[in-house]
Design an enzyme around this catalytic site. Structure first.
Site, PDB file in Angstrom:
ATOM      1  CB  CYS A  62       3.973  58.782  30.047  1.00 36.39           C
ATOM      2  SG  CYS A  62       2.999  60.307  29.526  1.00 36.39           S
ATOM      3  CG  HIS A  70       5.834  64.262  29.677  1.00 35.41           C
ATOM      4  ND1 HIS A  70       5.595  63.018  29.764  1.00 35.41           N
ATOM      5  CD2 HIS A  70       6.450  64.849  30.928  1.00 35.41           C
ATOM      6  CE1 HIS A  70       5.851  62.485  30.887  1.00 35.41           C
ATOM      7  NE2 HIS A  70       6.366  63.679  31.696  1.00 35.41           N
ATOM      8  CG  ASP A  95      -8.904  89.843  42.413  1.00 35.29           C
ATOM      9  OD1 ASP A  95      -8.321  90.147  41.139  1.00 35.29           O
ATOM     10  OD2 ASP A  95      -8.346  88.593  43.061  1.00 35.29           O
ATOM     11  CB  SER A 140     -10.371  90.218  36.864  1.00 41.93           C
ATOM     12  OG  SER A 140      -9.523  89.969  37.902  1.00 41.93           O
ATOM     13  N   GLY A 141      -7.252  90.523  35.305  1.00 43.51           N
ATOM     14  CA  GLY A 141      -6.215  91.417  34.971  1.00 43.51           C
ATOM     15  C   GLY A 141      -5.424  92.071  36.500  1.00 43.51           C
ATOM     16  N   GLY A 142      -6.145  92.091  37.277  1.00 43.69           N
ATOM     17  CA  GLY A 142      -5.427  92.997  38.511  1.00 43.69           C
ATOM     18  C   GLY A 142      -4.251  92.184  38.938  1.00 43.69           C
ATOM     19  CG  PHE A 143      -2.147  87.863  39.906  1.00 41.81           C
ATOM     20  CD1 PHE A 143      -1.428  87.201  39.250  1.00 41.81           C
ATOM     21  CD2 PHE A 143      -2.330  87.780  41.587  1.00 41.81           C
ATOM     22  CE1 PHE A 143      -0.154  86.519  39.802  1.00 41.81           C
ATOM     23  CE2 PHE A 143      -0.984  87.032  41.806  1.00 41.81           C
ATOM     24  CZ  PHE A 143      -0.194  86.283  41.334  1.00 41.81           C
ATOM     25  N   GLY A 165      -5.375  85.194  46.422  1.00 42.11           N
ATOM     26  CA  GLY A 165      -4.430  85.601  47.384  1.00 42.11           C
ATOM     27  C   GLY A 165      -3.646  84.557  47.975  1.00 42.11           C
ATOM     28  CD  GLN A 207      -7.503  88.202  46.925  1.00 38.97           C
ATOM     29  OE1 GLN A 207      -6.701  87.934  47.786  1.00 38.97           O
ATOM     30  NE2 GLN A 207      -7.553  88.080  45.738  1.00 38.97           N
TER      31      GLN A 207
HETATM   32  C1  LIG Z   1       0.841  81.713  40.777  1.00 37.83           C
HETATM   33  N1  LIG Z   1       0.172  82.275  41.718  1.00 37.83           N
HETATM   34  C2  LIG Z   1      -1.085  82.802  41.700  1.00 37.83           C
HETATM   35  N2  LIG Z   1      -1.436  83.205  40.571  1.00 37.83           N
HETATM   36  C3  LIG Z   1      -2.618  83.834  40.922  1.00 37.83           C
HETATM   37  C4  LIG Z   1      -3.602  84.566  40.093  1.00 37.83           C
HETATM   38  C5  LIG Z   1      -3.383  84.550  38.661  1.00 37.83           C
HETATM   39  C6  LIG Z   1      -3.812  83.275  37.990  1.00 37.83           C
HETATM   40  C7  LIG Z   1      -3.947  83.323  36.598  1.00 37.83           C
HETATM   41  C8  LIG Z   1      -4.857  83.426  35.773  1.00 37.83           C
HETATM   42  C9  LIG Z   1      -4.740  83.783  34.142  1.00 37.83           C
HETATM   43  C10 LIG Z   1      -3.381  83.478  33.907  1.00 37.83           C
HETATM   44  C11 LIG Z   1      -3.191  83.615  32.152  1.00 37.83           C
HETATM   45  F1  LIG Z   1      -1.868  83.918  32.005  1.00 37.83           F
HETATM   46  F2  LIG Z   1      -3.836  82.662  31.601  1.00 37.83           F
HETATM   47  F3  LIG Z   1      -3.855  84.490  31.964  1.00 37.83           F
HETATM   48  C12 LIG Z   1      -2.391  83.160  34.560  1.00 37.83           C
HETATM   49  C13 LIG Z   1      -2.412  83.236  36.020  1.00 37.83           C
HETATM   50  C14 LIG Z   1      -4.684  85.516  40.661  1.00 37.83           C
HETATM   51  N3  LIG Z   1      -5.442  86.208  40.075  1.00 37.83           N
HETATM   52  C15 LIG Z   1      -6.484  86.868  40.653  1.00 37.83           C
HETATM   53  N4  LIG Z   1      -7.529  87.606  39.899  1.00 37.83           N
HETATM   54  N5  LIG Z   1      -6.470  87.029  42.083  1.00 37.83           N
HETATM   55  C16 LIG Z   1      -5.785  86.252  42.808  1.00 37.83           C
HETATM   56  O1  LIG Z   1      -5.815  86.607  43.969  1.00 37.83           O
HETATM   57  C17 LIG Z   1      -4.673  85.653  42.247  1.00 37.83           C
HETATM   58  C18 LIG Z   1      -3.880  84.630  42.922  1.00 37.83           C
HETATM   59  C19 LIG Z   1      -2.941  83.835  42.300  1.00 37.83           C
HETATM   60  N6  LIG Z   1      -1.739  83.387  42.876  1.00 37.83           N
HETATM   61 ZN   LIG Z   2       5.072  61.404  28.499  1.00 33.11          ZN
END
Ligand SMILES: CNc1nc2c(CCc3ccc(C(F)(F)F)cc3)c3[nH]c(N)nc(=O)c3cc2[nH]1
Ligand SMILES: [Zn+2]
Length: 372
Positions: free
Chosen positions: A304, A335, A146, A93-96, A216, A189
């Site tokens: 593999c 790989h 979020d 959703s972009g928030g993180f 979270g 969360q």
């Molecule tokens: C690495 N640790 C972590 N990643 C977290 C993420 C991102 C996950 C994500 C989604 C899309 C992409 C994309 F690059 F493919 F776009 C990359 C990563 C979270 N995302 C939200 N919304 N709430 C969370 O509470 C949360 C907790 C997170 N702990």
């Molecule tokens: Zn391999």
């Protein structure tokens, strides 16, 4: 238009295996979802990502809203057409990403304003805008907007952040509307606090979602704390809906999460580390840039079946990594993604056969050292 349905075929302890069916294809669970941040899984063609066994990949609201913008992708036919991936896509959703990438962020009840890390322009994401962007992208599984609090944080701060995310979850649900064939997932969360996680799970269940993410976590708390949280968090979420643990993880994190009731995971690790020469194998991790590989005619892993292991030697992979040739990132990423999908395939089969405990024991025994 068919709905999105989750069918559990078998359980073994708290582990589950089944199929999440969408109009764009079925997702076998437990599932690992490669990260395709800016409309590409770096160093991979979409057909190569599919060949590794991935049924779904991740896209990113934050990156795509900045460049090339969601409106442009929509005008060009949506993200699937744009990136030539016709299977399911889940978008965050972009928030993180805002909190971890953008500059000059300002968080209010309404949403988050920030400066683009690309060109410094100012932007705002709210639950409503996040739903609009994900709809313009055309993603099949949409995540609620979020706030993921940075750890360590005191319990008061965690509780305030979680309650804001729950208000945003309601606004996300209202703005998402009724879109048959598309799913909206809520995000739990509450940090590592059992009572706050219970409050969050109850709030999300009351609103009602097609799937539930454990958010979270994987923010530096460490595996022991993460597993401790999963020991209760999974059971707080509806047992008949998919559970998505966000941002996880290393192979042993993934296995431990599935054993605690998780169905879906994502992580940049296999692709990002492939570009740094880090190679995951069933015997553990090796780095191809190490000089010990320069005369080694053997494959990375003789069991593999990926192109890197069936067609190339460690000596070659060492050479092209050292020479910074593009084929290095292509082969090592392929790989690693293939290996992560092999882990998922092994777990799905073991859970279906009721032999998951034995499979876990073999998984850990194989990794116990030895020259790789
Ligand atoms: C690495 N640790 C972590 N990643 C977290 C993420 C991102 C996950 C994500 C989604 C899309 C992409 C994309 F690059 F493919 F776009 C990359 C990563 C979270 N995302 C939200 N919304 N709430 C969370 O509470 C949360 C907790 C997170 N702990
Ligand atoms: Zn391999």
């Amino acid at each position: 238009m068919t709905l999105i349905t989750f069918r559990k075929d078998a359980t073994d302890g708290k582990a589950r295996t089944g199929v999440l069916s969408t109009p764009r294809g079925d997702i076998r669970t437990p599932a690992f979802m490669p990260v395709g941040t800016a409309a590409t899984v770096k160093a991979m063609l979409p057909e190569s990502v599919a060949a590794t066994g991935a049924d779904i990949l991740l896209g990113n609201t934050y990156h795509l809203m900045l460049r090339p913008t969601a409106e442009r992708i929509d005008r060009l036919g949506g993200l699937h057409r744009f990136m030539n991936w016709d299977k399911p896509i889940l978008t965050d959703s972009g928030g993180f990403q805002v909190m971890s990438l953008a500059a000059l962020r300002k968080l209010t009840e309404k949403g988050v304003t920030f400066k683009s890390h690309i060109d410094g322009s100012r932007h705002e994401i709210t639950p409503e805008r996040s739903m609009e962007i994900q709809k313009l992208l055309g993603s099949d599984i949409v995540m609620c907007f979020d706030e993921c609090p940075a750890l360590p944080a005191d319990k008061t701060r965690i509780a305030q952040s979680m309650r804001l995310s729950m208000r945003w979850a309601q606004r996300s649900r209202d703005a998402f509307g009724d879109r048959p064939g598309h799913a909206l997932f809520g995000i739990q969360q509450g940090g590592l606090e059992q009572d706050l996680r219970a409050e969050s799970a109850a709030a999300l269940t009351e609103i009602g979602f097609d799937g539930y993410a454990v958010g979270g976590l994987a923010v530096g708390e460490g595996q022991e704390a993460m597993f401790g949280c999963l020991d209760f968090a999974s059971d707080q979420l509806p047992q008949d809906k998919p559970r998505y643990l966000m941002g996880v993880g290393k192979p042993d994190d993934i296995v431990g999460a599935v054993a605690r009731g998780i169905d879906m995971m994502d992580c940049v690790l296999p692709s990002r580390s492939g570009r740094t020469g880090q190679v995951f194998t069933r015997h553990g991790v090796l780095n191809i840039k190490n000089a010990r590989h320069q005369d080694d005619p053997r494959p990375i892993d003789d069991a593999c079946t990926c192109p890197a292991c069936t067609k190339y030697s460690r000596a070659y992979l060492h050479h092209v990594f050292r020479s910074q040739e593009m084929i290095s990132s292509m082969l090592l990423t392929w790989h690693n993604l293939h290996y992560f999908q092999q882990i998922m395939d092994g777990m799905r089969k073991a859970i279906a056969a009721g032999t998951f405990t034995r499979w876990q024991a073999d998984f850990h025994a194989n990794r116990a050292g030895g020259d790789i």
